[in-house]
Scaffold this active site. Structure first.
Site, PDB file in Angstrom:
ATOM      1  N   ALA A   1      40.429  35.075  43.738  1.00 52.05           N
ATOM      2  CA  ALA A   1      40.806  36.403  43.668  1.00 52.05           C
ATOM      3  C   ALA A   1      42.174  36.680  43.998  1.00 52.05           C
ATOM      4  O   ALA A   1      42.607  36.588  45.007  1.00 52.05           O
ATOM      5  CB  ALA A   1      39.843  37.214  45.090  1.00 52.05           C
TER       6      ALA A   1
ATOM      7  N   SER B   1      46.087  40.875  51.381  1.00 52.76           N
ATOM      8  CA  SER B   1      44.887  39.831  50.787  1.00 52.76           C
ATOM      9  C   SER B   1      43.782  40.545  50.600  1.00 52.76           C
ATOM     10  O   SER B   1      43.638  41.759  50.423  1.00 52.76           O
ATOM     11  CB  SER B   1      44.888  38.548  51.925  1.00 52.76           C
ATOM     12  OG  SER B   1      44.416  37.572  51.412  1.00 52.76           O
ATOM     13  N   ASN B   2      42.596  39.769  50.485  1.00 50.63           N
ATOM     14  CA  ASN B   2      41.374  40.259  49.955  1.00 50.63           C
ATOM     15  C   ASN B   2      40.144  39.473  50.873  1.00 50.63           C
ATOM     16  O   ASN B   2      40.604  38.375  51.299  1.00 50.63           O
ATOM     17  CB  ASN B   2      41.213  40.148  48.540  1.00 50.63           C
ATOM     18  CG  ASN B   2      41.045  39.042  47.864  1.00 50.63           C
ATOM     19  OD1 ASN B   2      40.397  38.246  48.114  1.00 50.63           O
ATOM     20  ND2 ASN B   2      42.142  38.748  47.224  1.00 50.63           N
ATOM     21  N   PRO B   3      38.991  39.764  50.956  1.00 50.03           N
ATOM     22  CA  PRO B   3      37.995  39.186  51.651  1.00 50.03           C
ATOM     23  C   PRO B   3      37.572  37.697  50.973  1.00 50.03           C
ATOM     24  O   PRO B   3      36.522  37.199  51.415  1.00 50.03           O
ATOM     25  CB  PRO B   3      36.939  39.913  52.255  1.00 50.03           C
ATOM     26  CG  PRO B   3      37.160  41.275  51.243  1.00 50.03           C
ATOM     27  CD  PRO B   3      38.387  41.001  50.289  1.00 50.03           C
ATOM     28  N   SER B   4      38.109  37.404  49.664  1.00 52.14           N
ATOM     29  CA  SER B   4      37.382  36.199  49.470  1.00 52.14           C
ATOM     30  C   SER B   4      37.451  34.836  50.260  1.00 52.14           C
ATOM     31  O   SER B   4      38.341  34.567  50.929  1.00 52.14           O
ATOM     32  CB  SER B   4      38.336  35.872  48.006  1.00 52.14           C
ATOM     33  OG  SER B   4      37.820  34.474  47.652  1.00 52.14           O
TER      34      SER B   4
END
Ligand code: CTP
Ligand code: CA
Length: 222
Positions: free
Chosen positions: A100, A33-36
């Protein structure tokens, strides 16, 4: 005064917003995943609702509450987000893709938790569909607004995405800068338009950024 504070300039318009990260599973207990945080997209959904729009929010996993009066559809993977977005695009007048979206997913998802037996582990990833690009190819009457998250060459990269994905506007975001992007309550963005012009905005809270984005959609795109 009340009239000024409650301008319903999106009355009769359906606004589709995407927000948050996506999660691509590796095994039943792990994902990419990503930090959005979803804060920018939720701010856009709340602002559009405040201005009288019918709002659909397609959201990846976030810690934020469903905005009042907004149809919120929760998804996990980029594939699920794509299905939900294509499902709702026909009704939309304005589509704003602030999510994101994960660019890749694992080719294989293990049915059981991967054990740490091997010293090295190789994951093979495959590209996800670019939802925004597909929207740009399929759109009929919809105003399409994208985001560009960049760590360098913001202008060049944002302009290239605006053209390649057939957008009406793109919100360029230099990520990695402390004042902007992932997780922060404020954002410093530059808006890029189809005619080649751009508008750098000062650092401000994400609600204010959301209202300016909607102002420009009204003035320059509708
Ligand atoms: N986007 C999308 N579907 C994807 C990837 C991105 O809809 N599979 C959308 C995002 O929601 C955003 C825009 O495309 O509005 C730009 O995302 P960004 O990650 O900045 O650009 P990419 O086109 O994915 O290119 P890259 O990550 O290589 O810079
Ligand atoms: Ca990307």
């Amino acid at each position: 005064l009340t009239a000024l504070l409650t301008r319903k300039d999106l009355a009769g318009k359906t606004v589709l917003v995407t927000a948050g990260p996506t999660r691509e599973p590796i095994d039943p207990v792990r994902f990419i995943s990503n930090p959005s945080s979803g804060k920018m997209g939720y701010a856009l959904a709340r602002a559009a609702e405040y201005r009288g729009g019918d709002v659909v929010l397609v959201s990846g996993p976030t810690a934020l509450p469903d905005p009042a009066n907004v149809k919120t559809v929760r998804v996990r993977t980029a594939g699920e987000m794509a299905l939900a977005v294509f499902d709702h695009m026909g009704d939309a007048d304005i589509i704003i893709k602030s999510a994101a979206v994960g660019d890749y997913r694992a080719v294989e998802t293990a049915a059981h938790k991967i054990k740490k037996t091997a010293d090295q582990l190789v994951l093979t990833l495959i590209k996800n569909e670019d939802i925004l690009k597909s929207l740009g190819e399929r759109k009929t009457h919809q105003i399409l607004v994208g985001f560009a998250a960049e760590t360098r060459d913001l202008k060049e990269n944002a302009r290239e995405k605006l053209v390649r994905k057939n957008l009406d506007m793109i919100v360029g975001n230099l990520v990695g800068h402390p004042a902007s992007g992932f997780g922060s309550d404020t954002n410093r963005v530059t808006l890029f338009f189809r005619d080649g012009s751009c508008e750098p905005l000062a650092e401000m809270d994400k609600d204010a950024v959301a209202h300016i984005i909607l102002d420009r959609v009204r003035e320059r795109c509708l």
